[in-house]
Design a protein around this motif. Structure first.
Motif, short mmCIF file in Angstrom:
data_model
loop_
_atom_site.label_atom_id
_atom_site.label_comp_id
_atom_site.label_asym_id
_atom_site.label_seq_id
_atom_site.Cartn_x
_atom_site.Cartn_y
_atom_site.Cartn_z
N ILE A 302 0.82 -1.32 -0.15
CA ILE A 302 0.04 0.01 -0.03
C ILE A 302 0.66 1.18 0.22
O ILE A 302 0.70 2.21 -0.82
CB ILE A 302 -0.93 0.22 1.32
N PHE A 303 1.71 1.19 0.73
CA PHE A 303 2.78 2.51 1.22
C PHE A 303 3.72 2.69 -0.12
O PHE A 303 4.18 3.85 -0.51
CB PHE A 303 3.46 2.44 2.22
N THR A 304 4.16 1.64 -0.87
CA THR A 304 4.88 1.80 -1.93
C THR A 304 4.21 1.60 -3.56
O THR A 304 4.94 1.64 -4.23
CB THR A 304 6.02 0.60 -2.03
N SER A 305 2.74 1.54 -3.24
CA SER A 305 2.04 1.35 -4.61
C SER A 305 2.46 0.03 -5.49
O SER A 305 2.44 0.15 -6.50
CB SER A 305 2.06 2.62 -5.36
N HIS A 306 2.94 -0.88 -4.55
CA HIS A 306 3.33 -2.20 -5.39
C HIS A 306 2.22 -3.13 -5.17
O HIS A 306 1.97 -3.72 -4.23
CB HIS A 306 4.44 -2.70 -4.66
N ASN A 307 1.24 -3.04 -6.16
CA ASN A 307 0.31 -3.81 -6.24
C ASN A 307 0.18 -5.47 -5.98
O ASN A 307 -0.74 -5.89 -5.33
CB ASN A 307 -0.66 -3.60 -7.61
N LEU A 311 -1.86 -7.61 -3.21
CA LEU A 311 -2.81 -8.49 -3.63
C LEU A 311 -2.34 -10.00 -2.74
O LEU A 311 -2.94 -10.52 -2.22
CB LEU A 311 -2.41 -8.86 -5.22
N LEU A 312 -1.03 -10.23 -2.74
CA LEU A 312 -0.22 -11.19 -2.07
C LEU A 312 -0.65 -11.06 -0.47
O LEU A 312 -1.24 -12.19 -0.07
CB LEU A 312 0.98 -11.42 -2.26
N GLY A 313 -0.44 -10.07 -0.14
CA GLY A 313 -0.47 -10.01 1.47
C GLY A 313 -2.26 -9.95 2.11
O GLY A 313 -2.43 -10.49 2.97
N SER A 314 -2.94 -9.24 1.16
CA SER A 314 -4.50 -9.51 1.49
C SER A 314 -5.03 -10.99 1.28
O SER A 314 -5.95 -11.09 1.84
CB SER A 314 -5.09 -8.28 0.50
N SER A 315 -4.58 -11.55 0.20
CA SER A 315 -4.90 -12.96 0.11
C SER A 315 -4.73 -13.61 1.39
O SER A 315 -5.44 -14.57 1.67
CB SER A 315 -4.16 -13.63 -1.15
N ALA A 316 -3.24 -13.60 1.84
CA ALA A 316 -3.02 -14.39 2.86
C ALA A 316 -3.74 -13.85 4.03
O ALA A 316 -4.28 -14.81 5.14
CB ALA A 316 -1.51 -14.39 3.42
N TYR A 317 -3.99 -12.71 4.05
CA TYR A 317 -4.63 -12.07 5.37
C TYR A 317 -6.28 -12.70 5.25
O TYR A 317 -6.90 -13.02 6.28
CB TYR A 317 -4.90 -10.70 5.11
N ILE A 318 -6.83 -12.57 4.15
CA ILE A 318 -8.31 -12.83 4.20
C ILE A 318 -8.35 -14.37 4.26
O ILE A 318 -9.36 -14.92 5.06
CB ILE A 318 -8.80 -12.54 2.48
N THR A 319 -7.35 -15.28 3.65
CA THR A 319 -7.73 -16.44 3.97
C THR A 319 -7.61 -16.94 5.50
O THR A 319 -8.21 -17.50 5.98
CB THR A 319 -6.33 -17.28 3.17
N MET A 320 -6.49 -16.25 6.31
CA MET A 320 -6.38 -16.38 7.58
C MET A 320 -7.52 -15.93 8.15
O MET A 320 -7.99 -16.84 9.07
CB MET A 320 -5.20 -15.27 8.04
N MET A 321 -8.41 -14.94 8.02
CA MET A 321 -9.68 -14.58 8.41
C MET A 321 -10.76 -15.37 8.35
O MET A 321 -11.53 -15.85 9.19
CB MET A 321 -10.07 -13.24 8.14
N ILE A 322 -10.92 -15.97 7.11
CA ILE A 322 -11.70 -17.37 6.79
C ILE A 322 -11.47 -18.52 7.83
O ILE A 322 -12.55 -18.99 8.16
CB ILE A 322 -11.60 -17.70 5.34
N THR A 323 -10.40 -18.86 8.06
CA THR A 323 -10.17 -19.91 9.01
C THR A 323 -10.63 -19.69 10.28
O THR A 323 -11.13 -20.58 11.17
CB THR A 323 -8.74 -20.38 9.10
N TYR A 324 -10.68 -18.35 10.72
CA TYR A 324 -11.10 -18.05 12.10
C TYR A 324 -12.39 -17.80 12.24
O TYR A 324 -12.92 -17.78 13.33
CB TYR A 324 -10.28 -16.81 12.41
#
Length: 374
Positions: A302-307, A311-324
């Motif tokens: 987000i801070f470096t505008s590196h999409n 995408l990669l970080g949010s995918s892992a974060y969302i998958t983590m939350m789904i398991t919880y």
């Protein structure tokens, strides 16, 4: 590149958990409804109590109102200095028994010694080990016994519903049970072909002769994680065990602040790692990868505008939350707490490190105003 690889690893691990055949992240192992019993076996309910005046009256009321016809309550007053015994004497009459506990011998954990003294007075075919803070519903004993008899289990344990009233309880309690289920998948525990074994010490039903055959409580007399030790001893001896969830059997012990929950986890976290610094290192690295890397990768993107990072970080974060989410739903807490899961994971990592620190510097674990060697 290293950050990318670590985040890919995190996403892979969360995905594998989501797809694991044991489905340990799901909270679907509810205690089955009771079935009719032709000849209900006698059950001895053994309750160790040490300074429980604030909660004991409530728990004893639930135990004296059970719809099961053939049981006795054996309460062990474990050298209490408050009104525990007075409350017990007001509520318990024959056939129930109050045992005056003796001082803990060298090498014994306090709860194990109390159980040893209580079981010595038990006359039932089955023994229910129930903590002083566990409030049963009227059908709970019937449910547990009928399950054990009809499905031929030698040990049945129930992970009761823990208190989630305070902020810290809502934050940490669902995760506590979630992590326990990841370590000890309930489906694997019930499988005769798997070595995985665990129990929840607040509510454990076991055949009296099975307990005697494995050496009794004496066989685990010094264990800090006594419930898991008991389950492992029973299953490794060739007996059948199972572990379930139940919303209607609940703990009424509350933790208002962080301190009490921290102490509960830190007391035994390093013990769970078998006091191994290599395991501690691996556990810490794993928790960093699982909980910190996804958020760090996403925020860096987000801070470096590196999409790709976003995408990669949010995918892992969302998958983590789904398991919880199943844990959040089971405890009926706000979905916002799922968003805080990375922070929760870091807190548990710090508790584990604190547990190791105390062991390293000789700080004894304390519980119920007693200290224990780690």
């Amino acid at each position: 590149m290293i950050l990318t690889y670590l985040c890919v690893l995190s996403l892979l691990l969360w995905t594998l958990l989501l797809l694991h055949p044991d489905q340990p992240h799901l909270f679907s192992e509810s205690l089955p409804e009771k079935q009719p019993l032709k000849n209900a076996p006698k059950v001895s309910i053994v309750i160790p109590c040490r300074n429980e005046e604030q909660i004991l009256e409530t728990t004893l009321q639930t135990l004296t109102n059970l719809d099961y016809d053939n049981y006795e309550i054996i309460l062990v007053d474990d050298c209490s200095t408050d009104a525990t015994r007075t409350i017990a004497e007001k509520q318990l009459h024959k056939p129930h028994v109050i045992v005056s506990g003796k001082e803990v011998p060298e090498g014994w954990a306090g709860k194990m010694w109390a159980l040893e003294q209580g079981i010595a007075n038990a006359t039932g075919e089955w023994i229910l080990l129930s903590d002083a803070d566990i409030a049963h519903n009227e059908h709970s004993l019937s449910q547990i016994v009928s399950l054990a008899v009809h499905q031929e289990y030698d040990l049945v344990s129930v992970m009761v519903s823990l208190s989630t009233k305070s902020f810290w309880e809502k934050l940490l309690v669902p995760a506590f049970v979630y992590f326990f289920k990841i370590l000890y998948p309930f489906r694997a525990i019930r499988s005769k072909k798997r070595k995985v074994a665990a129990a929840a010490g607040g509510c454990v039903l076991i055949k009296k002769d099975v307990l005697q055959n494995i050496g009794g409580i004496r066989a685990i007399h010094g264990e800090l994680i006594d419930d898991v030790a008991l389950a492992k001893k029973v299953k490794s001896s060739g007996y059948n065990i199972s572990l379930w969830l139940d919303k209607n059997i609940r703990s009424i012990r509350s933790y208002i602040g962080l301190e009490g929950l921290w102490a509960m986890v830190a007391r035994s976290a390093f013990t769970e790692l078998k006091y191994s610094y290599m395991r501690l290192l691996m556990c810490t690295f794993g928790l960093v990868v699982l909980f910190m890397i996804p958020v760090y990768t996403m925020m860096t993107g987000i801070f470096t505008s590196h999409n790709p990072f976003v995408l990669l970080g949010s995918s892992a974060y969302i998958t983590m939350m789904i398991t919880y989410l199943p844990a959040i739903r089971f405890y009926n807490v706000n979905l916002v707490y799922a968003l805080l899961f990375p922070f929760i994971g870091v807190l548990y990592m710090l508790m584990t490190l604190d547990s190791a620190r105390k062991y390293t510097f000789g700080v004894r674990a304390t519980w119920k105003d007693r200290s224990y060697k780690n």
